[in-house]
Scaffold this motif. Structure first.
Motif, mmCIF file in Angstrom:
data_model
loop_
_atom_site.group_PDB
_atom_site.id
_atom_site.type_symbol
_atom_site.label_atom_id
_atom_site.label_comp_id
_atom_site.label_asym_id
_atom_site.label_seq_id
_atom_site.Cartn_x
_atom_site.Cartn_y
_atom_site.Cartn_z
ATOM 1 N N ARG A 53 39.266 38.458 31.858
ATOM 2 C CA ARG A 53 39.762 38.140 33.005
ATOM 3 C C ARG A 53 41.480 38.032 32.944
ATOM 4 O O ARG A 53 41.832 37.386 31.662
ATOM 5 C CB ARG A 53 39.415 36.542 33.505
ATOM 6 N N ASN A 57 45.062 34.254 36.386
ATOM 7 C CA ASN A 57 44.190 33.956 37.299
ATOM 8 C C ASN A 57 43.287 32.727 37.003
ATOM 9 O O ASN A 57 42.412 32.920 36.181
ATOM 10 C CB ASN A 57 42.975 35.095 37.566
ATOM 11 N N PRO A 58 43.729 31.671 37.607
ATOM 12 C CA PRO A 58 43.203 30.097 37.119
ATOM 13 C C PRO A 58 41.559 30.028 37.567
ATOM 14 O O PRO A 58 41.165 30.946 38.305
ATOM 15 C CB PRO A 58 44.054 29.289 37.674
ATOM 16 N N ILE A 60 38.301 27.419 38.511
ATOM 17 C CA ILE A 60 37.935 26.329 39.092
ATOM 18 C C ILE A 60 37.320 25.279 38.179
ATOM 19 O O ILE A 60 36.289 25.705 37.291
ATOM 20 C CB ILE A 60 36.895 26.516 40.323
ATOM 21 N N THR A 112 48.991 22.891 40.132
ATOM 22 C CA THR A 112 47.862 22.677 40.813
ATOM 23 C C THR A 112 46.597 23.006 40.157
ATOM 24 O O THR A 112 46.316 23.709 39.172
ATOM 25 C CB THR A 112 47.722 23.480 42.151
ATOM 26 N N GLY A 114 42.112 23.692 41.049
ATOM 27 C CA GLY A 114 41.072 23.992 41.908
ATOM 28 C C GLY A 114 39.795 23.303 41.527
ATOM 29 O O GLY A 114 39.431 23.141 40.198
ATOM 30 N N PRO A 137 34.374 30.159 36.004
ATOM 31 C CA PRO A 137 34.433 31.155 37.097
ATOM 32 C C PRO A 137 33.290 32.106 37.000
ATOM 33 O O PRO A 137 32.125 31.516 36.448
ATOM 34 C CB PRO A 137 35.665 32.062 36.364
ATOM 35 N N SER A 138 33.080 32.810 38.117
ATOM 36 C CA SER A 138 31.852 33.567 38.133
ATOM 37 C C SER A 138 31.582 34.295 36.744
ATOM 38 O O SER A 138 32.548 34.930 36.202
ATOM 39 C CB SER A 138 31.939 34.638 39.400
ATOM 40 N N LEU A 190 42.552 29.837 51.116
ATOM 41 C CA LEU A 190 42.995 31.042 49.999
ATOM 42 C C LEU A 190 41.865 32.229 49.799
ATOM 43 O O LEU A 190 42.105 33.216 49.787
ATOM 44 C CB LEU A 190 43.333 30.614 48.762
ATOM 45 N N ARG A 191 40.536 31.727 50.022
ATOM 46 C CA ARG A 191 39.580 32.524 49.852
ATOM 47 C C ARG A 191 38.393 32.052 50.673
ATOM 48 O O ARG A 191 37.963 31.043 50.537
ATOM 49 C CB ARG A 191 39.047 32.507 48.285
ATOM 50 N N THR A 221 49.166 33.506 46.418
ATOM 51 C CA THR A 221 48.671 31.907 46.325
ATOM 52 C C THR A 221 47.640 31.669 45.580
ATOM 53 O O THR A 221 47.397 30.927 44.515
ATOM 54 C CB THR A 221 48.640 31.180 47.677
ATOM 55 N N ALA A 222 46.522 32.476 45.812
ATOM 56 C CA ALA A 222 45.378 32.319 44.879
ATOM 57 C C ALA A 222 45.436 33.766 43.982
ATOM 58 O O ALA A 222 45.321 34.961 44.396
ATOM 59 C CB ALA A 222 44.130 32.621 45.631
ATOM 60 N N PRO A 223 45.768 33.300 42.894
ATOM 61 C CA PRO A 223 46.177 34.640 41.916
ATOM 62 C C PRO A 223 45.127 35.690 41.849
ATOM 63 O O PRO A 223 45.475 36.874 41.646
ATOM 64 C CB PRO A 223 46.457 34.039 40.762
ATOM 65 N N GLY A 224 43.943 35.040 42.254
ATOM 66 C CA GLY A 224 42.749 36.130 42.090
ATOM 67 C C GLY A 224 43.040 37.551 43.174
ATOM 68 O O GLY A 224 42.305 38.175 43.108
#
Ligand code: AMP
Ligand code: MG
Length: 337
Positions: A53, A57-58, A60, A112, A114, A137-138, A190-191, A221-224
């Motif tokens: 990854r 890309n942060p 959650i 921030t 998530g 993450p997934s 964001l998603r 804003t959502a790096p993903g």
């Protein structure tokens, strides 16, 4: 590394690996998560490594209670309180200003974080037993469709992680909604995900919707958002009503020597499948809940078949249909025919 399989009644074993800084995958109600102790820098780095990854890309963090979430947010605005009360445990992640002893890589250096509380007994029990929030993450290789079964996880990550907790197929089938409340005057999705914009607005009023990065120079804003996502080996094309239509799309593809995979509702398959097509059903006509549960499984299914192209069926952009279309469009790089 040998990846061990852990039964759902042996969660203490999984927790003990997590406490030692190892990476373990576990089921949630959305998709399988790749868990690590979110306070342990070395453990979190292993998550990025196993998934390949991108470091910006942060992740959650997953908690077992609302109180546990409070420990990692500078403040919990009223809108966040309302969202947690309405949708937790459940598929809604909130982004808040962070605090507390989180590993820096969890948030990819952002100020921030998530946070969500998953609605799955195995996930909740595992977080409780570990005693730490789990960054998760997934549990797929970066860029591939998210995993809705332990077999999908093993396909991507066997040998790269310490353990897989087997917990059957996931329920929602798409990832959580990510709702940014770090500036509560501007709530922003964001998603899209398991909780719809309509449901959120019924609780906190109007929210903005940010699906795509506008210009290359703009910071997402959502790096993903900026990465390739959910892409199986075969190219995916969405057969829209205004486009070619199924009959023509299949004819053209077959004329070029393609083996067509149909990812569609039953009635479409009944009408258009022939001896040369390969089908995966999304369920009954227009059942968007079932389509969401089966989308990632379907995208992965064709990898083990002769199919060389996937023709996929869109749904109406309402409720979870918004999330379904978001994932499908990304897997198809927005190719409508
Ligand atoms: P995944 O873990 O694969 O479900 O992806 C998590 C999604 O949440 C990605 O799109 C991330 O960019 C997004 N995300 C996680 N943390 C934050 C954050 N602090 N701010 C914005 N987006 C976030
Ligand atoms: Mg993911």
């Amino acid at each position: 590394m040998e990846t061990i399989w852990i039964e759902k009644d042996a969660l203490a074993e999984a927790a003990s690996l997590l406490k030692k800084g190892e990476v373990v995958t576990f089921p949630t109600e959305t998709v399988y998560g790749l868990g690590a102790d979110a306070t342990n820098e070395t453990a979190v780095k292993k998550v990025y490594e196993a998934k390949n990854r991108p470091a910006d890309n942060p992740l959650i963090i997953h908690v077992a209670s609302i109180d546990q979430a409070r420990a990692y947010a500078q403040e919990v605005p009223e809108k966040a309180e309302k969202i947690m009360a309405a949708f937790w445990p459940g598929p809604c992640t909130i982004v808040l200003k962070k605090q507390g002893p989180l590993a820096a890589t969890v948030t990819a250096g952002l100020d921030t974080v998530g946070i969500r509380m998953p609605n799955h007994p195995i996930a909740l029990e595992l977080i409780r037993l570990t005693g730490k929030p789990l960054a998760a993450p997934s549990a797929n290789s970066s860029g591939k469709p998210s995993p809705t079964s332990a077999a999908h996880v093993a396909h991507d990550l066997n040998g790269k992680i310490a353990g897989i907790v087997e917990g059957g197929e996931t329920g929602v089938g798409l990832e959580s909604t990510v709702l940014d409340l770090s500036d509560p005057s501007q709530p922003t999705i964001l998603r899209p995900g398991g909780v719809s914009q309509e449901e959120i607005e019924a609780v906190i009023g109007p929210v903005r919707f940010k699906t795509n990065v506008g210009h290359q120079s703009e910071i997402p804003t959502a790096p993903g958002m900026k990465y390739t996502h959910y892409a199986p080996v075969e190219p995916v094309m969405i057969v829209s009503e205004k486009g070619l239509g199924w009959k023509k799309a299949i004819e053209i593809a077959q004329g070029k020597g393609e083996v067509v995979g149909l990812l569609a509702f039953d009635h479409t398959i009944r009408q258009y499948a022939d001896e040369q097509t390969i089908s995966f059903s999304l369920g009954e006509n227009g059942d968007v809940i079932s389509a969401s549960q089966r989308l990632f499984k379907g995208l992965r299914y064709f990898e083990d078949t002769e199919a060389t192209i996937i023709l996929a069926e869109p749904v109406e952009r309402a409720g979870i249909g918004e999330a379904y279309m978001n994932r499908l469009e990304k897997s198809a790089a927005s190719t409508f025919i």
